[in-house]
Design a protein around this motif. Sequence first.
Motif, PDB file in Angstrom:
ATOM      1  N   GLN A 267       0.827  -1.201   0.000  1.00 48.60           N
ATOM      2  CA  GLN A 267       0.000   0.000   0.000  1.00 48.60           C
ATOM      3  C   GLN A 267       0.861   1.250   0.000  1.00 48.60           C
ATOM      4  O   GLN A 267       1.027   1.923   1.013  1.00 48.60           O
ATOM      5  CB  GLN A 267      -0.955   0.009   1.200  1.00 48.60           C
ATOM      6  N   VAL A 268       1.415   1.549  -1.185  1.00 51.98           N
ATOM      7  CA  VAL A 268       2.265   2.729  -1.348  1.00 51.98           C
ATOM      8  C   VAL A 268       1.587   3.679  -2.320  1.00 51.98           C
ATOM      9  O   VAL A 268       1.184   3.276  -3.413  1.00 51.98           O
ATOM     10  CB  VAL A 268       3.671   2.346  -1.851  1.00 51.98           C
ATOM     11  N   ALA A 269       1.451   4.920  -1.928  1.00 49.53           N
ATOM     12  CA  ALA A 269       0.791   5.931  -2.759  1.00 49.53           C
ATOM     13  C   ALA A 269       1.778   7.045  -3.093  1.00 49.53           C
ATOM     14  O   ALA A 269       2.713   7.318  -2.331  1.00 49.53           O
ATOM     15  CB  ALA A 269      -0.424   6.511  -2.037  1.00 49.53           C
ATOM     16  N   VAL A 270       1.548   7.689  -4.227  1.00 53.57           N
ATOM     17  CA  VAL A 270       2.338   8.845  -4.614  1.00 53.57           C
ATOM     18  C   VAL A 270       1.398  10.039  -4.782  1.00 53.57           C
ATOM     19  O   VAL A 270       0.297   9.900  -5.314  1.00 53.57           O
ATOM     20  CB  VAL A 270       3.148   8.599  -5.906  1.00 53.57           C
ATOM     21  N   LEU A 271       1.811  11.165  -4.306  1.00 53.81           N
ATOM     22  CA  LEU A 271       1.025  12.383  -4.409  1.00 53.81           C
ATOM     23  C   LEU A 271       1.771  13.351  -5.323  1.00 53.81           C
ATOM     24  O   LEU A 271       2.722  14.010  -4.891  1.00 53.81           O
ATOM     25  CB  LEU A 271       0.832  12.999  -3.015  1.00 53.81           C
ATOM     26  N   PRO A 272       1.400  13.434  -6.606  1.00 57.14           N
ATOM     27  CA  PRO A 272       2.074  14.378  -7.501  1.00 57.14           C
ATOM     28  C   PRO A 272       1.802  15.814  -7.053  1.00 57.14           C
ATOM     29  O   PRO A 272       0.679  16.166  -6.701  1.00 57.14           O
ATOM     30  CB  PRO A 272       1.437  14.098  -8.864  1.00 57.14           C
ATOM     31  N   CYS A 273       2.842  16.643  -7.063  1.00 52.37           N
ATOM     32  CA  CYS A 273       2.667  18.026  -6.633  1.00 52.37           C
ATOM     33  C   CYS A 273       3.744  18.912  -7.248  1.00 52.37           C
ATOM     34  O   CYS A 273       4.813  18.437  -7.649  1.00 52.37           O
ATOM     35  CB  CYS A 273       2.691  18.129  -5.105  1.00 52.37           C
ATOM     36  N   ASP A 274       3.434  20.188  -7.320  1.00 53.35           N
ATOM     37  CA  ASP A 274       4.357  21.193  -7.836  1.00 53.35           C
ATOM     38  C   ASP A 274       4.656  22.146  -6.690  1.00 53.35           C
ATOM     39  O   ASP A 274       3.858  23.022  -6.360  1.00 53.35           O
ATOM     40  CB  ASP A 274       3.735  21.934  -9.023  1.00 53.35           C
ATOM     41  N   LEU A 275       5.796  21.970  -6.059  1.00 49.66           N
ATOM     42  CA  LEU A 275       6.112  22.685  -4.817  1.00 49.66           C
ATOM     43  C   LEU A 275       7.201  23.737  -4.992  1.00 49.66           C
ATOM     44  O   LEU A 275       7.621  24.351  -4.010  1.00 49.66           O
ATOM     45  CB  LEU A 275       6.575  21.688  -3.742  1.00 49.66           C
ATOM     46  N   GLY A 276       7.668  23.956  -6.217  1.00 48.06           N
ATOM     47  CA  GLY A 276       8.857  24.783  -6.380  1.00 48.06           C
ATOM     48  C   GLY A 276      10.042  24.124  -5.680  1.00 48.06           C
ATOM     49  O   GLY A 276      10.823  24.762  -4.981  1.00 48.06           O
ATOM     50  N   TRP A 277      10.175  22.818  -5.916  1.00 52.08           N
ATOM     51  CA  TRP A 277      11.103  21.964  -5.164  1.00 52.08           C
ATOM     52  C   TRP A 277      12.455  21.870  -5.866  1.00 52.08           C
ATOM     53  O   TRP A 277      12.542  21.816  -7.097  1.00 52.08           O
ATOM     54  CB  TRP A 277      10.496  20.574  -5.033  1.00 52.08           C
ATOM     55  N   SER A 278      13.510  21.843  -5.074  1.00 56.97           N
ATOM     56  CA  SER A 278      14.848  21.526  -5.563  1.00 56.97           C
ATOM     57  C   SER A 278      15.621  20.865  -4.437  1.00 56.97           C
ATOM     58  O   SER A 278      15.485  21.254  -3.273  1.00 56.97           O
ATOM     59  CB  SER A 278      15.596  22.783  -6.024  1.00 56.97           C
ATOM     60  N   ASP A 279      16.417  19.883  -4.780  1.00 53.63           N
ATOM     61  CA  ASP A 279      17.257  19.273  -3.745  1.00 53.63           C
ATOM     62  C   ASP A 279      18.610  19.974  -3.651  1.00 53.63           C
ATOM     63  O   ASP A 279      19.478  19.549  -2.876  1.00 53.63           O
ATOM     64  CB  ASP A 279      17.445  17.773  -3.994  1.00 53.63           C
ATOM     65  N   ILE A 280      18.782  21.082  -4.395  1.00 49.98           N
ATOM     66  CA  ILE A 280      20.051  21.827  -4.402  1.00 49.98           C
ATOM     67  C   ILE A 280      21.200  20.818  -4.477  1.00 49.98           C
ATOM     68  O   ILE A 280      22.124  20.815  -3.661  1.00 49.98           O
ATOM     69  CB  ILE A 280      20.195  22.750  -3.169  1.00 49.98           C
ATOM     70  N   GLY A 281      21.110  19.956  -5.472  1.00 49.45           N
ATOM     71  CA  GLY A 281      22.033  18.837  -5.555  1.00 49.45           C
ATOM     72  C   GLY A 281      23.343  19.126  -6.248  1.00 49.45           C
ATOM     73  O   GLY A 281      24.205  18.255  -6.314  1.00 49.45           O
ATOM     74  N   SER A 282      23.517  20.341  -6.774  1.00 49.62           N
ATOM     75  CA  SER A 282      24.759  20.681  -7.458  1.00 49.62           C
ATOM     76  C   SER A 282      24.904  22.197  -7.485  1.00 49.62           C
ATOM     77  O   SER A 282      23.970  22.941  -7.155  1.00 49.62           O
ATOM     78  CB  SER A 282      24.751  20.135  -8.893  1.00 49.62           C
ATOM     79  N   TRP A 283      26.065  22.655  -7.889  1.00 51.15           N
ATOM     80  CA  TRP A 283      26.283  24.100  -8.003  1.00 51.15           C
ATOM     81  C   TRP A 283      25.397  24.708  -9.088  1.00 51.15           C
ATOM     82  O   TRP A 283      25.015  25.878  -8.991  1.00 51.15           O
ATOM     83  CB  TRP A 283      27.749  24.390  -8.272  1.00 51.15           C
ATOM     84  N   ASN A 284      25.048  23.943 -10.103  1.00 50.79           N
ATOM     85  CA  ASN A 284      24.108  24.464 -11.114  1.00 50.79           C
ATOM     86  C   ASN A 284      22.772  24.815 -10.475  1.00 50.79           C
ATOM     87  O   ASN A 284      22.166  25.846 -10.795  1.00 50.79           O
ATOM     88  CB  ASN A 284      23.892  23.428 -12.223  1.00 50.79           C
ATOM     89  N   ALA A 285      22.292  23.957  -9.569  1.00 49.93           N
ATOM     90  CA  ALA A 285      21.009  24.218  -8.912  1.00 49.93           C
ATOM     91  C   ALA A 285      21.110  25.419  -7.986  1.00 49.93           C
ATOM     92  O   ALA A 285      20.206  26.260  -7.932  1.00 49.93           O
ATOM     93  CB  ALA A 285      20.565  22.978  -8.136  1.00 49.93           C
TER      94      ALA A 285
END
Length: 487
Positions: A267-285
């Motif tokens: 019972q795994v659900a996903v909630l699609p959303c637009d949060l203005g999200w970034s993981d700041i995963g690199s200097w480009n981000a």
Amino acid sequence: MSHPMLFPIVLSGGAGTRLWPVSREVHPKPFMTLPDGQTLLHKTYRRALSLPGVQEVITVTNRDHYFRTKDEYMAVQSPLPASYLLEPQGRNTAPAIALAALYCQHHFGPQALMLVLPADHLITRHDAFVQAVQAATGLAQHGYLVTFGITPTAPETGYGYIQVGEPLGQGFAVRRFVEKPDAATAASYLASGGYCWNAGMFCFQAGVMLSALQTASPEVWAAASRCWEHTRAHLPPGPGMVELDAASFADMPDISIDYAVMEKAPQVAVLPCDLGWSDIGSWNALCQLVPPDDHGNRHIGDAVLVDSRDTFIQSEHHLVAAVGVHDLIIVDTADAVLVAHKDKTQDVRKVVQRLKQSGHETYRLHRTVTRPWGTYTVLEEGPRFKIKRIEVRPGASLSLQMHHHRSEHWVVVSGIAKVVNGDSERLVNTNESTYIPAGQKHRLENPGKLDLVMIEVQCGDYLGEDDIVRFDDRYGRTVQTEPGTTR
């Protein structure tokens, strides 16, 4: 409208190796200051506190980061309680979430709603975040393990993906989790519209997660249960600092919650959303957070760009000038400089790997190091000497300690110092000094109401940070620790 009780779980770990030389092992990504002056951890904590129904914020972090984390939280001045589960070493997200779930079940019952938030992500659309959490709690109350899926905006190859399945009211059943794809596969995911980025944020009831963990990953469940049984004997009566049992924690498998549970549970659900999200995963981000000039250049700190375009410069201490360059990332710190092409920022982690293999301290430490009592900065060092600037906060104290191989000369620049030197204790005022011979027990304390600033000159045959024996310490560091955790 009443809201269910909610317990945010802030996961604050990871070295952020792609953001070297600013992010380092002892100063990881959550403590990086963004262009607006706030750290990612500060933003995550404020975001958690703003949610309806929050009762207590629980942070899982490394023991070495406890005091810095607590300082970040105290700056917010929240009336809500905060608890800290302190890991003796990194063991990925499955052990962290398992122990947080055991903590929540113990204190709040198996129906306790947990919201797992990585401490190093950025979310700019706060209203959308609040709405997504409310939708996720609804699914979680019906027994689902909910993951937040970010609506993709580009064929990103640096993220894992989630394929959505049948609709579940405001969310969807998860059809499958997908590893980080190549460029062509990522483009096909974007075109299909049936995939989301895996944001690593989750919502579930504590008992549901623990039941799923017991079925899907019995080895993680067994190790977490052993660790919790050893830990709970020393729990504080209320919210506060919980030191996870070191010996049993070392036996925990190093595995993510995705592999351990989410990819296997029914019972795994996903909630699609637009949060203005970034993981700041690199200097480009990170550079995208800075407005560009007419030539696409961006900079933080003192920089001059001539005949250059699409280049990012961050400078902490020096003026950095760039002439006739394009598509570069230039990051200048007190003891290291990074120059990288924008297309290669994901490979910065390889620099850290090489530094670690060679034993170079810059993979681990900055020149300025934060300690529970304040900071120290290495100003200069050479054969048989090292010079430091030491700043001690009001009321703070270093440990009662001794060094085998070095003597120390202390000169007070500002403030007042209380110095224990062998059997004597004295106050050392501004523009006065004292000498600590090798082998002598000593302690430095700031009894005043202003910061104490002093210059320390070390002399000796060995000046490594691990030449320290602690006899008494208000921060619980009397056990010899790893190199780099001095004083």
